[in-house]
Design a protein around this motif. Sequence first.
Motif, PDB file in Angstrom:
ATOM      1  N   GLU A 189      -9.683   2.867   6.052  1.00 11.95           N
ATOM      2  CA  GLU A 189     -10.981   2.196   5.575  1.00 11.95           C
ATOM      3  C   GLU A 189     -11.203   1.453   4.286  1.00 11.95           C
ATOM      4  O   GLU A 189     -10.113   1.387   4.253  1.00 11.95           O
ATOM      5  CB  GLU A 189     -11.339   3.280   4.777  1.00 11.95           C
ATOM      6  CG  GLU A 189     -12.958   3.393   4.072  1.00 11.95           C
ATOM      7  CD  GLU A 189     -13.455   4.963   3.233  1.00 11.95           C
ATOM      8  OE1 GLU A 189     -13.615   5.053   2.822  1.00 11.95           O
ATOM      9  OE2 GLU A 189     -11.765   5.220   3.324  1.00 11.95           O
ATOM     10  N   LEU A 242       1.205  -1.356  -0.194  1.00  5.33           N
ATOM     11  CA  LEU A 242       0.030   0.270  -0.259  1.00  5.33           C
ATOM     12  C   LEU A 242       1.081   1.866   0.158  1.00  5.33           C
ATOM     13  O   LEU A 242       1.402   1.297   0.683  1.00  5.33           O
ATOM     14  CB  LEU A 242      -1.281   0.429   1.591  1.00  5.33           C
ATOM     15  CG  LEU A 242      -2.218  -0.581   1.218  1.00  5.33           C
ATOM     16  CD1 LEU A 242      -2.725  -0.846   2.570  1.00  5.33           C
ATOM     17  CD2 LEU A 242      -2.484  -0.967   0.364  1.00  5.33           C
ATOM     18  N   LYS A 284      -8.892   0.366   1.292  1.00  8.71           N
ATOM     19  CA  LYS A 284      -9.517   1.069   0.428  1.00  8.71           C
ATOM     20  C   LYS A 284      -8.316   2.328   0.632  1.00  8.71           C
ATOM     21  O   LYS A 284      -8.167   3.231   0.036  1.00  8.71           O
ATOM     22  CB  LYS A 284     -10.698   1.804   0.478  1.00  8.71           C
ATOM     23  CG  LYS A 284     -10.892   3.079  -0.642  1.00  8.71           C
ATOM     24  CD  LYS A 284     -12.616   2.774  -0.374  1.00  8.71           C
ATOM     25  CE  LYS A 284     -13.003   4.424  -1.509  1.00  8.71           C
ATOM     26  NZ  LYS A 284     -14.496   4.918  -1.093  1.00  8.71           N
ATOM     27  N   SER A 285      -8.531   3.171   1.847  1.00 14.53           N
ATOM     28  CA  SER A 285      -7.555   4.009   2.605  1.00 14.53           C
ATOM     29  C   SER A 285      -7.590   4.669   3.656  1.00 14.53           C
ATOM     30  O   SER A 285      -7.990   3.210   4.534  1.00 14.53           O
ATOM     31  CB  SER A 285      -8.294   5.357   2.060  1.00 14.53           C
ATOM     32  OG  SER A 285      -7.796   6.589   2.443  1.00 14.53           O
ATOM     33  N   GLU A 309     -12.585  -1.342   1.633  1.00 14.95           N
ATOM     34  CA  GLU A 309     -13.326  -0.930  -0.088  1.00 14.95           C
ATOM     35  C   GLU A 309     -14.946  -1.035   0.135  1.00 14.95           C
ATOM     36  O   GLU A 309     -15.683  -0.592  -0.240  1.00 14.95           O
ATOM     37  CB  GLU A 309     -12.971  -2.310  -0.774  1.00 14.95           C
ATOM     38  CG  GLU A 309     -11.820  -2.497  -1.201  1.00 14.95           C
ATOM     39  CD  GLU A 309     -11.036  -1.300  -2.395  1.00 14.95           C
ATOM     40  OE1 GLU A 309     -13.222  -0.554  -2.813  1.00 14.95           O
ATOM     41  OE2 GLU A 309     -10.440  -1.258  -2.864  1.00 14.95           O
ATOM     42  N   GLN A 315      -0.134   4.283   0.800  1.00  9.73           N
ATOM     43  CA  GLN A 315      -0.034   5.510   1.303  1.00  9.73           C
ATOM     44  C   GLN A 315       0.643   5.260   2.749  1.00  9.73           C
ATOM     45  O   GLN A 315       0.155   5.676   3.704  1.00  9.73           O
ATOM     46  CB  GLN A 315      -1.916   5.590   1.593  1.00  9.73           C
ATOM     47  CG  GLN A 315      -2.283   6.482   1.432  1.00  9.73           C
ATOM     48  CD  GLN A 315      -3.662   6.747   1.859  1.00  9.73           C
ATOM     49  OE1 GLN A 315      -4.329   5.904   1.951  1.00  9.73           O
ATOM     50  NE2 GLN A 315      -4.145   7.895   2.753  1.00  9.73           N
ATOM     51  N   HIS A 339      -6.531   6.940   6.587  1.00  9.97           N
ATOM     52  CA  HIS A 339      -7.028   8.331   7.006  1.00  9.97           C
ATOM     53  C   HIS A 339      -6.109   8.462   8.797  1.00  9.97           C
ATOM     54  O   HIS A 339      -6.379   7.539   9.474  1.00  9.97           O
ATOM     55  CB  HIS A 339      -8.177   8.405   7.383  1.00  9.97           C
ATOM     56  CG  HIS A 339      -8.851   8.244   6.102  1.00  9.97           C
ATOM     57  ND1 HIS A 339      -9.496   8.752   5.398  1.00  9.97           N
ATOM     58  CD2 HIS A 339      -9.841   6.540   5.909  1.00  9.97           C
ATOM     59  CE1 HIS A 339     -10.411   8.138   4.265  1.00  9.97           C
ATOM     60  NE2 HIS A 339     -10.904   7.184   4.516  1.00  9.97           N
TER      61      HIS A 339
END
Length: 300
Positions: free
Chosen positions: A212, A118, A199-200, A214, A120, A202
């Motif tokens: 978060e 990932l 998904k992300s 999917e 991120q 935060h």
Amino acid sequence: MEKFDCVVVGAGPAGLSAALTLGRARRKVAVLDNGRNRNRVTQESHGFLTRDNIKPQEFKDIAIKDLEPYPSVSISNETVQEITKDTETNLFLVTSDNKTYLTEKILLATGVQEEFSLAQIRQYYGKSLYSCPYCDGWELRDQPLAIVAENEDHLLHMTKLVFNWSKDLIVFTNGHQISDNTRNTFEGKKIQVYTDMIKSLHGENGNLESIELESGEAIPRNGGFVIPSFYRPNKFAEQLNCEADENGGIITDGFGRTTVNGVYIAGETEKVGPSSLMIAAADGFKAATGINMDLTLERF
């Protein structure tokens, strides 16, 4: 061209420890470093006796200052581009972006770098997400943490380890399934498992707040541990024909000597895996004693 006893490539704890030992042995040493040390992203380094909680750059600055009393040691900010060996003279040519060095011995101590599934994670790595519980587990003790990993064996190992620092754990596999045995092991410790794709992430300023999925569900977490893959940032060992084992680690004799005469390796570079500052510095010391002994026997 100026000739050196040893060129040390990399000024992490392994390279600087080796340079200090060689300097005290009155060897002429050039240390070349481009400032890309892996721990530069973290706020503090831990576990090095007398230097716990020190900032990585401060640790490096102190180590470089320790070299100042030894006039035969020089250090410069350069990126090494190529290392070649002259088979007739058995000397090495080390070409950087600034100049070329001629040396009898080479010590590779450039460390490793991380890769994440990932991208991120980079935004949080070293601030609230880490890869080593021994280095950063104390700071995250008793907090709600995430364990993010895709390999089941790695996931199980890391979760068992982190459980010593916090019981509030949630495991994220980012779309990878795990066996019933592993799931049952986690559930027995009240550790929830999410196999959904992530998904992300935060949070603000590198401080994780939630993960978060999917599905749209966001799970609050204050930080955690990830398991990256590691790689050498260069191919010097391979280009110099150093023999490797089945896992990609460079074969040595325990004192940094590789299978190529005159080429030594120390620290994370050797095993293509993470290491503590303390262990890397010890590896540098051992490699330096190997280098110095070889120079001694060759010249006496």
